[in-house]
Design a protein around this motif. Structure first.
Motif, mmCIF file in Angstrom:
data_model
loop_
_atom_site.group_PDB
_atom_site.id
_atom_site.type_symbol
_atom_site.label_atom_id
_atom_site.label_comp_id
_atom_site.label_asym_id
_atom_site.label_seq_id
_atom_site.Cartn_x
_atom_site.Cartn_y
_atom_site.Cartn_z
ATOM 1 N N PRO A 135 0.723 -0.963 0.151
ATOM 2 C CA PRO A 135 -0.412 -0.260 -0.393
ATOM 3 C C PRO A 135 0.973 1.627 0.091
ATOM 4 C CG PRO A 135 0.022 -0.690 2.220
ATOM 5 C CD PRO A 135 0.066 -1.722 1.118
ATOM 6 N N PRO A 136 0.436 2.351 -0.384
ATOM 7 C CA PRO A 136 0.802 3.827 -0.670
ATOM 8 C C PRO A 136 0.872 5.070 0.871
ATOM 9 C CG PRO A 136 -1.442 3.932 -1.417
ATOM 10 C CD PRO A 136 -0.981 2.867 -1.114
ATOM 11 N N ALA A 137 2.156 4.788 1.120
ATOM 12 C CA ALA A 137 2.089 5.525 2.531
ATOM 13 C C ALA A 137 1.213 6.388 3.093
ATOM 14 C CB ALA A 137 3.439 6.716 2.953
ATOM 15 N N ALA A 138 0.868 6.326 4.012
ATOM 16 C CA ALA A 138 -0.830 7.162 4.366
ATOM 17 C C ALA A 138 -0.676 8.319 4.986
ATOM 18 C CB ALA A 138 -1.648 5.760 5.598
ATOM 19 N N GLU A 221 -1.569 13.614 -3.592
ATOM 20 C CA GLU A 221 -2.536 12.678 -3.300
ATOM 21 C C GLU A 221 -3.317 12.077 -3.729
ATOM 22 O OE1 GLU A 221 -5.958 11.720 -0.826
ATOM 23 O OE2 GLU A 221 -3.710 12.307 -0.580
ATOM 24 N N VAL A 222 -3.281 12.870 -5.328
ATOM 25 C CA VAL A 222 -3.759 11.618 -6.808
ATOM 26 C C VAL A 222 -3.118 10.596 -6.452
ATOM 27 C CG1 VAL A 222 -4.196 12.475 -9.275
ATOM 28 C CG2 VAL A 222 -4.660 14.158 -7.844
ATOM 29 N N LEU A 223 -1.924 10.633 -6.980
ATOM 30 C CA LEU A 223 -1.462 9.355 -7.365
ATOM 31 C C LEU A 223 -1.335 8.107 -5.792
ATOM 32 C CD1 LEU A 223 0.485 7.598 -8.643
ATOM 33 C CD2 LEU A 223 2.363 8.600 -7.137
ATOM 34 N N ARG A 224 -1.522 8.404 -4.755
ATOM 35 C CA ARG A 224 -1.972 7.847 -3.976
ATOM 36 C C ARG A 224 -3.834 7.383 -4.020
ATOM 37 N NH1 ARG A 224 -4.037 7.276 0.849
ATOM 38 N NH2 ARG A 224 -5.839 9.419 0.955
ATOM 39 N N GLN A 225 -4.172 7.699 -4.716
ATOM 40 C CA GLN A 225 -5.739 7.264 -4.647
ATOM 41 C C GLN A 225 -5.697 6.335 -5.399
ATOM 42 O OE1 GLN A 225 -8.926 10.102 -4.566
ATOM 43 N NE2 GLN A 225 -8.185 11.329 -2.918
ATOM 44 N N ALA A 226 -4.659 6.676 -6.277
ATOM 45 C CA ALA A 226 -4.484 6.216 -7.720
ATOM 46 C C ALA A 226 -4.194 4.508 -7.111
ATOM 47 C CB ALA A 226 -4.074 6.626 -9.196
ATOM 48 N N LEU A 250 10.981 12.081 -9.122
ATOM 49 C CA LEU A 250 11.342 11.197 -7.876
ATOM 50 C C LEU A 250 11.103 11.005 -6.337
ATOM 51 C CD1 LEU A 250 13.027 8.702 -8.276
ATOM 52 C CD2 LEU A 250 15.122 9.680 -8.422
ATOM 53 N N GLY A 251 10.988 12.499 -6.017
ATOM 54 C CA GLY A 251 11.128 12.448 -4.253
ATOM 55 C C GLY A 251 9.703 12.459 -4.595
ATOM 56 N N LEU A 252 8.605 12.711 -4.929
ATOM 57 C CA LEU A 252 7.041 12.214 -4.582
ATOM 58 C C LEU A 252 6.564 10.571 -4.766
ATOM 59 C CD1 LEU A 252 4.131 14.231 -6.174
ATOM 60 C CD2 LEU A 252 4.293 11.620 -6.473
ATOM 61 N N TYR A 253 7.175 10.148 -6.061
ATOM 62 C CA TYR A 253 7.308 8.450 -6.150
ATOM 63 C C TYR A 253 7.494 7.907 -5.191
ATOM 64 C CZ TYR A 253 6.243 10.076 -10.822
ATOM 65 O OH TYR A 253 5.353 10.998 -11.508
ATOM 66 N N THR A 254 8.638 8.541 -4.745
ATOM 67 C CA THR A 254 9.329 7.135 -3.179
ATOM 68 C C THR A 254 8.668 8.051 -1.869
ATOM 69 O OG1 THR A 254 11.384 9.329 -3.783
ATOM 70 C CG2 THR A 254 12.223 7.159 -4.488
ATOM 71 N N SER A 255 8.275 8.877 -2.143
ATOM 72 C CA SER A 255 7.601 9.329 -0.528
ATOM 73 C C SER A 255 6.351 8.866 -0.511
ATOM 74 C CB SER A 255 7.229 10.625 -0.159
ATOM 75 O OG SER A 255 6.431 10.798 -1.247
ATOM 76 N N LEU A 256 5.788 7.880 -1.693
ATOM 77 C CA LEU A 256 4.608 7.335 -1.245
ATOM 78 C C LEU A 256 4.755 5.785 -1.153
ATOM 79 C CD1 LEU A 256 2.577 8.864 -3.611
ATOM 80 C CD2 LEU A 256 2.098 8.609 -1.768
ATOM 81 N N GLY A 257 6.505 5.474 -1.143
ATOM 82 C CA GLY A 257 7.039 3.852 -1.941
ATOM 83 C C GLY A 257 7.328 3.031 -2.164
ATOM 84 N N PHE A 258 6.911 4.260 -3.313
ATOM 85 C CA PHE A 258 8.119 3.610 -4.711
ATOM 86 C C PHE A 258 9.118 3.003 -4.715
ATOM 87 C CE2 PHE A 258 3.825 5.085 -5.903
ATOM 88 C CZ PHE A 258 3.365 4.224 -7.467
ATOM 89 N N ALA A 259 10.162 2.183 -5.529
ATOM 90 C CA ALA A 259 11.266 1.802 -5.221
ATOM 91 C C ALA A 259 12.031 1.822 -6.267
ATOM 92 C CB ALA A 259 11.684 0.603 -4.132
ATOM 93 N N PRO A 260 12.972 2.234 -6.670
ATOM 94 C CA PRO A 260 13.326 1.876 -8.374
ATOM 95 C C PRO A 260 13.988 0.329 -8.629
ATOM 96 C CG PRO A 260 15.135 3.761 -7.689
ATOM 97 C CD PRO A 260 13.966 3.164 -6.290
#
Length: 291
Positions: A135-138, A221-226, A250-260
């Motif tokens: 799940p994305p960061a809450a 928030e849009v990406l988190r909901q998606a 890249l910072g936005l994505y990794t803050s939600l938990g995405f990893a390269p």
């Protein structure tokens, strides 16, 4: 034998999945094969088959008129025999009137790099492939709603994408429109993205926030909901790509938990480069075109 097809049969798609499995078992990472698009029967595919076994594949993917991307693989057991070069030469016959032509090469692929350079390729850009495995960061953000797009949204979605990518983007229709989500704040459309599924994976494409509404945390928030939507619909992972020089995204994505996962290089091949005039001479094989 090389076969140029416009749509794959169920058996050929199964063979492609087997080739992908054998390739990833050796190389790791991932392959950008756009399987959902292949299942819809679009585009051009170049296949190397021997004794009814698929040993090489190169897909031709339109990413906006008139450009195309080329991506594929060669079975690790038969590398070094010129199969990759033959596939590329066959594909180039079918894109002579398209520009730019971008060959996707995973960073670290010595064979792919050599192939791009032999064809006069110039590094056009690079992207990080990222995956959210869970799940994305809450951390809920500002109030924004997200809904599936309808036909009336198509012109605004095209405007948002055109403004973001700096080139004309056609209005989404058919499967592309069905996969599109629209983000709104108090009834005003502020962003869009496409969310597609392939097996247990979901993928995010064309994610943009209108410039006047950026800097307010809406994108996160849009990406988190998606991502939550994708998981609710059964996806175990969410994938996306980001340009290596886009540190803010890249910072936005990794803050939600995405990893390269890996980095992919896009090599632009010069117009008119070595399209195979006589593949039989070059690779000593037969060429068959299927419709």
């Amino acid at each position: 034998m090389i076969r140029v097809a416009h749509g794959l049969s169920v058996l050929e798609l199964d063979a492609l999945l087997g080739l992908q499995e054998r390739t990833l078992a050796v190389d790791g990472g991932r392959l950008k094969l756009e399987l959902a698009a292949l299942r819809r029967g679009g585009g051009t595919q170049v296949l190397w088959q021997q004794d009814d076994r698929l040993l090489g594949f190169l897909g031709v993917y339109a990413f906006g008129p008139p450009g195309v991307e080329l991506a594929g693989m060669v079975d690790p057991a038969v590398r070094g025999r010129g199969i990759g070069a033959a596939l590329l030469d066959a594909a180039l016959q079918h894109v002579r009137d398209r520009s730019p032509v971008l060959l996707l090469v995973p960073r670290g692929s010595a064979g792919g790099l050599a192939l791009a350079q032999r064809h006069g390729g110039v590094l056009e850009h690079s992207e990080h492939a990222l995956v959210l495995d869970g799940p994305p960061a809450a951390l809920p953000g500002p109030k924004v709603s997200e809904r599936p797009a309808c036909p009336d949204d198509a012109p605004e979605v095209a405007r948002l994408l055109t403004a973001a990518f700096g080139r004309p983007v056609a209005e989404p229709a058919g499967p592309d429109l069905a996969a599109t989500l629209v983000a709104e704040v108090e009834g005003v459309r502020v962003g869009t993205l496409r969310l597609t599924r392939e097996g247990s994976d979901a993928a995010v494409h064309g994610f943009v926030i209108d410039p006047p509404h950026q800097g307010r945390g809406l994108g996160r928030e849009v990406l988190r909901q998606a991502c939550l939507r994708a998981r609710h619909e059964g996806a175990q992972r969410v994938r996306l790509e980001v340009a290596v020089d886009n540190e803010r995204a890249l910072g936005l994505y990794t803050s939600l938990g995405f990893a390269p996962v890996l980095t992919e290089d896009y090599w632009q091949l010069p117009y008119g480069c070595r399209a195979a005039i006589d593949i039989i001479t070059v690779v000593n094989c037969q060429v068959e075109t299927a419709t």
